[in-house]
Design a protein around this motif. Structure first.
Motif, PDB file in Angstrom:
ATOM      1  N   ASP A 198       0.835  -1.202   0.000  1.00 20.47           N
ATOM      2  CA  ASP A 198       0.000   0.000   0.000  1.00 20.47           C
ATOM      3  C   ASP A 198       0.870   1.252   0.000  1.00 20.47           C
ATOM      4  OD1 ASP A 198      -2.373  -1.424   0.001  1.00 20.47           O
ATOM      5  OD2 ASP A 198      -2.529  -1.439   2.189  1.00 20.47           O
ATOM      6  N   LEU A 199       1.941   1.242   0.813  1.00 20.76           N
ATOM      7  CA  LEU A 199       2.846   2.390   0.851  1.00 20.76           C
ATOM      8  C   LEU A 199       3.661   2.496  -0.433  1.00 20.76           C
ATOM      9  CD1 LEU A 199       4.029   2.304   4.591  1.00 20.76           C
ATOM     10  CD2 LEU A 199       2.503   3.963   3.494  1.00 20.76           C
ATOM     11  N   LEU A 200       4.007   1.357  -1.023  1.00 24.67           N
ATOM     12  CA  LEU A 200       4.666   1.413  -2.327  1.00 24.67           C
ATOM     13  C   LEU A 200       3.771   2.143  -3.336  1.00 24.67           C
ATOM     14  CD1 LEU A 200       6.209  -2.137  -2.988  1.00 24.67           C
ATOM     15  CD2 LEU A 200       7.437  -0.046  -2.418  1.00 24.67           C
ATOM     16  N   THR A 211       3.905   6.721  10.943  1.00 27.15           N
ATOM     17  CA  THR A 211       4.288   5.882   9.817  1.00 27.15           C
ATOM     18  C   THR A 211       5.737   6.181   9.440  1.00 27.15           C
ATOM     19  OG1 THR A 211       2.030   5.804   8.956  1.00 27.15           O
ATOM     20  CG2 THR A 211       3.801   5.325   7.397  1.00 27.15           C
ATOM     21  N   PHE A 212       6.537   5.130   9.250  1.00 24.80           N
ATOM     22  CA  PHE A 212       7.966   5.281   8.961  1.00 24.80           C
ATOM     23  C   PHE A 212       8.371   4.426   7.764  1.00 24.80           C
ATOM     24  CE2 PHE A 212       7.455   5.907  13.526  1.00 24.80           C
ATOM     25  CZ  PHE A 212       8.196   7.054  13.786  1.00 24.80           C
ATOM     26  N   GLY A 213       9.535   4.763   7.234  1.00 25.52           N
ATOM     27  CA  GLY A 213      10.118   3.897   6.223  1.00 25.52           C
ATOM     28  C   GLY A 213      10.595   2.598   6.846  1.00 25.52           C
ATOM     29  N   TYR A 214      11.200   2.707   8.050  1.00 27.62           N
ATOM     30  CA  TYR A 214      11.780   1.526   8.693  1.00 27.62           C
ATOM     31  C   TYR A 214      11.799   1.705  10.200  1.00 27.62           C
ATOM     32  CZ  TYR A 214      15.147  -2.249   9.665  1.00 27.62           C
ATOM     33  OH  TYR A 214      15.757  -3.378  10.138  1.00 27.62           O
ATOM     34  N   MET A 215      11.578   0.612  10.903  1.00 28.66           N
ATOM     35  CA  MET A 215      11.658   0.565  12.357  1.00 28.66           C
ATOM     36  C   MET A 215      12.300  -0.761  12.730  1.00 28.66           C
ATOM     37  SD  MET A 215       8.490   0.484  15.150  1.00 28.66           S
ATOM     38  CE  MET A 215       7.760   2.005  14.537  1.00 28.66           C
ATOM     39  N   SER A 243       1.102   4.211  -2.798  1.00 29.50           N
ATOM     40  CA  SER A 243       0.772   5.603  -2.474  1.00 29.50           C
ATOM     41  C   SER A 243       1.947   6.548  -2.676  1.00 29.50           C
ATOM     42  CB  SER A 243       0.259   5.706  -1.033  1.00 29.50           C
ATOM     43  OG  SER A 243       1.263   5.331  -0.103  1.00 29.50           O
ATOM     44  N   HIS A 244       3.169   6.021  -2.646  1.00 31.22           N
ATOM     45  CA  HIS A 244       4.360   6.862  -2.848  1.00 31.22           C
ATOM     46  C   HIS A 244       5.000   6.622  -4.212  1.00 31.22           C
ATOM     47  CE1 HIS A 244       4.737   8.582   1.255  1.00 31.22           C
ATOM     48  NE2 HIS A 244       4.071   7.490   1.595  1.00 31.22           N
ATOM     49  N   ASN A 245       4.309   5.882  -5.081  1.00 39.21           N
ATOM     50  CA  ASN A 245       4.785   5.631  -6.442  1.00 39.21           C
ATOM     51  C   ASN A 245       6.210   5.068  -6.465  1.00 39.21           C
ATOM     52  OD1 ASN A 245       2.393   6.635  -7.779  1.00 39.21           O
ATOM     53  ND2 ASN A 245       3.100   8.717  -7.262  1.00 39.21           N
ATOM     54  N   LEU A 246       6.451   4.084  -5.595  1.00 41.86           N
ATOM     55  CA  LEU A 246       7.770   3.468  -5.497  1.00 41.86           C
ATOM     56  C   LEU A 246       7.818   2.160  -6.269  1.00 41.86           C
ATOM     57  CD1 LEU A 246       8.411   4.026  -1.678  1.00 41.86           C
ATOM     58  CD2 LEU A 246       9.523   5.235  -3.562  1.00 41.86           C
ATOM     59  N   GLU A 247       8.975   1.864  -6.800  1.00 36.78           N
ATOM     60  CA  GLU A 247       9.155   0.611  -7.524  1.00 36.78           C
ATOM     61  C   GLU A 247       9.161  -0.558  -6.544  1.00 36.78           C
ATOM     62  OE1 GLU A 247      12.245  -1.489 -10.713  1.00 36.78           O
ATOM     63  OE2 GLU A 247      12.793   0.385  -9.716  1.00 36.78           O
TER      64      GLU A 247
END
Length: 495
Positions: free
Chosen positions: A220-222, A264-268, A224-228
């Motif tokens: 979902d985050l990929l 919400t974070f990229g990494y934890m 919403s942020h248009n990430l590959e």
């Protein structure tokens, strides 16, 4: 791209069908040092194939077909095992437990034995008590146990204490064949000290699959942020530390003061769950020198580990990431608040399945850079090592037992855990299934990690991240400690 861990009616039907034919499930064809290779499709004549492979395509073991020992074997197991892998009293419809039931039944039938399982606590909180228990058994001359099946660090401590049998001594252990694919070849290689092997694992342990560290990716985050999708980068070798940190940027959502409970974070990450970065950088605590002695690894002070620590400390200080205690990252990922989560494969069913709206795919943990040959997978410590108790009066039978257990695990338990559960039931995504194959093909072992109950340093990397301290300073002290403890450990094997 979005994958839901809820089971569809069609998948449930498939799984019920697969349960009835579990031994037909293919395992992954992989490298020599893979935990378990796949059944191999052979191109030789039918007669040659029939001799080497069974009717399901699995490699046959070399145990004589007429074994009938008529004995009861007692196995000491760790009762606080993370996921049941020893005992299943009856078939219940649970795919994995039913495969354990089938394996045990096959082993008893093939060897003409009865299994007697004795359990005591032996996990990370109980390694010392476990070792003391065996010490008392050795001191008293008791031969109550034949087999030891324990938490990895507890069994390696048993080896260092002299409580286990050299399983490469074919006069004593004639049936164990550690060249077979159901044994982890890399573990056998690493754990063979001065031409002696005191413990082994592979398809004999369900938890060796559950404890593989993987990288879960929130789709979902990929989106919403248009990430590959990083799955696209894996096979080209471009799934690297640099790409990981780049993708973490801009994910943060919160009130400005970081809160692991709501933001919400990229990494934890936390504590032990940072270990994949240590190994993905190509670093080891210990290795063997030219004479076969365990010594501190030269990689400990290298540029790669220094760069890795700098990368993680920078990430955790920025808004893109956060260091926490305990397993807050598991819940955050389950709730859709993390782009990436590095944890053991078992989280797919132990944690994430509790939230049917958790959409994710699986990739290996990134590699240090594109020049590295492979992605590196480390196992969490709660997997089982098998050994033969030094006091056992039935060592020959015990060697047949562990060989048969591993062989039957390869053709029964591994397909249930890996093919049907991890790769199908909890991640209904064909590409993630391929990713799991890559993950499993590249499992590594570190003598410093295996013998950490006897050595030092497994927590130093973690503490450096937690305290935002200097690895350059830490490694000087660590190297001195390891040099001393490695010499003591080697002396214990000589004695």
């Amino acid at each position: 791209m979005k994958k839901n861990v809820k089971l569809t009616a069609g998948l449930l039907a498939l799984l019920l069908f697969a349960t009835a034919f579990i031994s037909c499930a293919n395992t992954n064809p992989g490298k020599e040092d893979q935990t378990t290779p796949a059944p191999i499709v052979d191109t030789t004549t039918p007669t040659e194939t029939d001799n080497k492979y069974d009717d399901k395509g699995y490699i046959r073991d070399n145990l004589p077909s007429d074994l009938n020992f008529g004995k009861e074997l007692t196995i000491l197991r760790w009762s606080d095992v993370e996921h049941e892998e020893f005992v299943a009293e009856e078939q219940t419809g649970d795919i994995v437990l039913d495969s354990i039931y089938t394996r045990n039944l096959r082993v008893e039938e093939r060897l003409g034995i009865t299994m007697k399982w004795e359990g005591i606590k032996g996990n990370s909180d109980n390694t010392s008590a476990w070792n003391t228990h065996l010490s008392n058994m050795v001191s008293s001359g008791s031969d109550e146990y034949d087999i030891i099946a324990g938490y990895s660090l507890s069994v390696t401590l048993n080896a260092a204490s002299g409580f286990l049998t050299d399983m490469l001594n074919t006069d004593v252990c004639p049936y164990a064949d550690f060249n077979q694919p159901w044994w982890s070849q890399l573990l056998v290689e690493q754990a063979t000290i001065k031409d002696k092997l005191y413990f082994a694992s592979g398809d004999i342990s369900r938890n060796a699959l559950e404890m593989m560290y993987v990288c879960f990716v929130n789709t979902d985050l990929l989106d919403s942020h248009n990430l590959e999708n990083p799955q696209n980068l894996v096979e080209s070798g471009k799934w690297t530390f640099a790409k990981f940190t780049e993708m973490c940027k801009g994910i943060y959502e919160g009130q400005g003061t970081k809160d692991f409970n709501t933001d919400t974070f990229g990494y934890m990450s936390s504590g032990i769950h940072n270990d994949p970065w240590f190994y993905a950088s190509g670093t080891l605590l210990c290795e063997k020198d030219a004479d076969g002695n365990i010594v501190p690894s030269e990689t400990l002070g290298g540029e790669r580990i220094l760069s890795t620590i700098d990368m993680l400390q920078t990430l955790f200080k920025s808004e893109d990431g956060i260091y926490t205690e305990n397993v807050n990252h598991q819940n955050a990922f389950r709730d859709g608040r993390l782009l990436f989560c590095t944890d053991r494969a078992r989280c797919s069913h132990k944690v994430f399945a509790a939230n049917g709206d958790c959409h994710y795919v699986v990739v290996p943990c990134p590699k240090y850079d594109e020049d590295m040959d492979n992605y590196i997978t480390v196992l969490g410590n709660p997997f089982t090592l098998y050994a033969i108790f030094a006091n056992s009066s039935e060592k020959k039978i015990a060697s047949a037992f562990i060989e048969c257990m591993a062989s039957e695990g390869y053709r029964n338990v591994t397909p249930a855990v890996f093919e049907i559960s991890l790769k199908t039931k909890y991640i209904n995504d064909p590409t993630s299934a391929k990713m799991y194959d890559i993950i499993r093909e590249n499992i590594t072992y570190d003598l410093g990690r295996l013998f950490s109950s006897s050595l030092a340093g497994q927590g130093d990397f973690r503490n450096t991240l937690k305290n935002n301290s200097s690895w350059t300073i830490t490694v000087k002290t660590l190297s001195k400690k390891l040099t001393s403890t490695c010499k003591t450990l080697m002396k214990s094997f000589e004695d």
